[in-house]
Scaffold this active site. Structure first.
Site, mmCIF file in Angstrom:
data_model
loop_
_atom_site.group_PDB
_atom_site.id
_atom_site.type_symbol
_atom_site.label_atom_id
_atom_site.label_comp_id
_atom_site.label_asym_id
_atom_site.label_seq_id
_atom_site.Cartn_x
_atom_site.Cartn_y
_atom_site.Cartn_z
ATOM 1 N N ASP A 108 0.629 -1.180 0.060
ATOM 2 C CA ASP A 108 0.072 0.495 -0.076
ATOM 3 C C ASP A 108 1.003 1.468 0.237
ATOM 4 O OD1 ASP A 108 -2.247 0.612 0.785
ATOM 5 O OD2 ASP A 108 -2.956 1.477 2.165
ATOM 6 N N LEU A 113 6.816 -2.673 4.082
ATOM 7 C CA LEU A 113 8.444 -2.958 3.203
ATOM 8 C C LEU A 113 9.395 -2.898 3.546
ATOM 9 C CD1 LEU A 113 7.028 -5.575 -0.103
ATOM 10 C CD2 LEU A 113 7.355 -6.238 2.833
HETATM 11 P P1 IMP Z 1 1.639 -0.415 4.011
HETATM 12 O O1 IMP Z 1 2.547 -0.025 4.805
HETATM 13 O O2 IMP Z 1 1.105 0.551 3.643
HETATM 14 O O3 IMP Z 1 2.410 -1.014 2.258
HETATM 15 O O4 IMP Z 1 0.371 -1.744 4.408
HETATM 16 C C1 IMP Z 1 1.141 -3.143 4.274
HETATM 17 C C2 IMP Z 1 0.043 -3.327 5.237
HETATM 18 O O5 IMP Z 1 -0.773 -2.665 5.157
HETATM 19 C C3 IMP Z 1 -0.375 -4.718 4.314
HETATM 20 O O6 IMP Z 1 0.595 -5.789 4.620
HETATM 21 C C4 IMP Z 1 -1.925 -5.258 4.800
HETATM 22 O O7 IMP Z 1 -1.311 -6.069 6.281
HETATM 23 C C5 IMP Z 1 -2.198 -3.602 5.084
HETATM 24 N N1 IMP Z 1 -3.078 -3.907 3.721
HETATM 25 C C6 IMP Z 1 -3.031 -2.477 3.126
HETATM 26 N N2 IMP Z 1 -4.488 -2.458 1.949
HETATM 27 C C7 IMP Z 1 -5.379 -3.663 2.360
HETATM 28 C C8 IMP Z 1 -6.095 -3.703 2.221
HETATM 29 O O8 IMP Z 1 -6.990 -3.094 1.141
HETATM 30 N N3 IMP Z 1 -7.125 -4.407 2.402
HETATM 31 C C9 IMP Z 1 -6.308 -5.505 3.837
HETATM 32 N N4 IMP Z 1 -4.783 -4.916 4.535
HETATM 33 C C10 IMP Z 1 -4.094 -3.734 3.881
#
Ligand code: IMP
Ligand code: MG
Length: 186
Positions: A108, A113
């Site tokens: 997202d 990551l």
């Molecule tokens: P980031 O650190 O913003 O890239 O978030 C990644 C984490 O947020 C993912 O590994 C998911 O656990 C959670 N996440 C982000 N978008 C979604 C979604 O649309 N549905 C469910 N979990 C999400």
């Protein structure tokens, strides 16, 4: 009788057949890329990556190990990532000298990551690549290179196939878009 998830589901975004077809393709590509590799480690990011890992692993011909790591962003509500990430559970294995392929459900903002990658790099793996089932490119806040992507999707909250809606429905065999009114905290 309506199934429990139906009231939260706007529509099915990626059905089971499409998921399995794409995962088989990713597995074939990864098998080729790591054909001569003896120390491949698939590192699943919990909890969302667990369904993807188990299906993907079965399509990878190269001998490989698996391990798990849990990370979460915190500071804001459950469905909003913030810039702060912590490791909730570290992996057991020593990644030094291993070819690590990180397996994640969805990218997202990229904060989770990006933090995981930095942590792993310091431990001197032989190589480090990323594989994400879903990618929300329009939401990216930090630049990260994703080596294998299952599907690029729009900025919508999705659940199923490992991804949760308030910790439920990870078991669904498809990825669905959540209804907006299901996202209002009760
Ligand atoms: P980031 O650190 O913003 O890239 O978030 C990644 C984490 O947020 C993912 O590994 C998911 O656990 C959670 N996440 C982000 N978008 C979604 C979604 O649309 N549905 C469910 N979990 C999400
Ligand atoms: Mg995740």
């Amino acid at each position: 009788m309506a199934l429990a998830y139906e009231r939260y589901l706007q529509d099915v975004l990626i059905d089971e057949a499409a998921l399995q077809k794409r995962i088989a393709e990713l597995g074939a590509q990864i098998s080729q890329d790591y054909a001569d590799c003896q120390d491949l480690l698939l590192l699943c990011i919990l909890k969302g990556g667990v369904m993807f890992l188990s299906d993907l692993s079965r399509h990878i011909q190269a001998p490989h190990m698996i391990d798990f790591m849990a990370a979460s962003s915190y500071g804001l509500g459950a469905r909003q990532a913030s810039g702060s990430v912590r490791i909730d559970m570290d992996l057991r294995m020593d990644v030094k000298g291993k070819h690590v392929l990180v397996v994640e459900d969805i990218i997202d903002s990229g904060h989770t990551l990006s933090f995981v990658i930095k942590t792993l790099r310091n431990r001197e793996p032989a190589s480090l690549r990323l594989c994400a089932l879903l990618n929300k490119q329009s939401r990216r806040e930090v630049d990260i290179q994703v080596d294998y992507i299952g599907f690029d999707i729009e900025n919508k909250y999705v659940f199923g196939y490992g991804l949760d809606l308030d910790e439920r429905f990870r078991n669904l065999p498809f990825v669905g878009v959540a209804r907006l009114d299901a996202l209002v905290d009760e």
